[in-house]
Write a protein that holds these residues in place. Structure first.
Motif: not given
Length: 236
Positions: A8-14, A34-36, A56-58, A69-72
């Motif tokens: 189970i992985f988490v999705n993040i937007a920021d 990465t759209e943010f 920061k996330v890594l 994900r590259t910018a979608d």
């Protein structure tokens, strides 16, 4: 129940969202959007701003995998001054198509990703891939920028590069996309394109069923090919 472990992985937007998540409770990041970085009043992001966000996330992940994900951008995620205004944006210049048409912006993101790859277990995911040539073109940009960073003496690493499986052309014949290091099935968009139901049309919400047999058959097909080719497959 059958002994098969499901990660189970988490999705993040920021990036700030990870401050409220204990990394011990998840297996990693399945999707970092990465759209943010491209919204708001600050215009297009610079390389250093992107690098700081990815780093920061890594570092928070502590060695667990992080898929960025590259910018979608485009479709239901327009960015004024960057995305293309179209009558049918869901079938237009969006995701990897837009990135490849804006190579200067794309290469800034690539440089930031290559630099950040030294800080953890980074994987990069390309959105809206529909033909194998798009993977080849993206990898070529990564390799070019890697050589430039090497010449500049800047620490970097080449991450695995995979794709979102959200377009029927990929889900029907995933074996054609052998250059992808991994598959992540984007079930929302895949459902939209398979059933011809816009995901932002509330009047058609009852038709947008990700458990429709046609959608499940394509998911099964992707998983079977991923297993046969010994590559990772996940569901987003």
């Amino acid at each position: 129940a059958d002994g098969e472990r499901v990660e189970i992985f988490v999705n993040i937007a920021d990036p700030c969202e990870v401050d409220a998540i204990d990394i011990a409770t998840v297996d990693g990041v399945g999707l970092m959007r990465t759209e943010f970085l491209f919204g708001g009043d600050h215009g297009l992001p610079g390389e250093d701003d992107q690098y700081a966000a990815y780093r920061k996330v890594l570092e928070w992940a502590g060695g667990k995998p992080v898929i960025i994900r590259t910018a979608d951008i485009g479709g239901d995620k327009p960015i004024e001054g960057y995305s293309v205004e179209e009558d049918n944006s869901f079938l237009g210049v969006r995701g990897i198509r837009l990135s490849l048409q804006r190579p200067a912006v794309f290469r800034q993101q690539i440089r930031a990703l290559l630099r950040a790859a030294c800080r953890g277990r980074l994987k990069v995911m390309l959105p809206m891939v529909s033909v194998p040539d798009e993977i080849d073109s993206a990898i070529a940009h990564f390799e070019d920028e890697g050589r430039r960073l090497e010449a500049e003496g800047i620490d970097h690493a080449m991450p695995e590069i995979g794709i979102m499986v959200e377009v029927p052309s990929v889900a029907v014949q995933p074996a054609r996309f052998a250059k992808a290091a991994f598959f992540s099935i984007g079930s929302n968009d895949l459902t939209q394109y398979v059933l011809a139901v816009s995901r932002d049309n509330a009047d058609l919400a009852d038709l947008a069923d990700p458990a429709d047999p046609s959608v499940l058959a394509l998911i099964e097909n992707v998983v079977a090919v991923a297993h046969a080719q010994d590559r990772e497959g996940s569901l987003c």
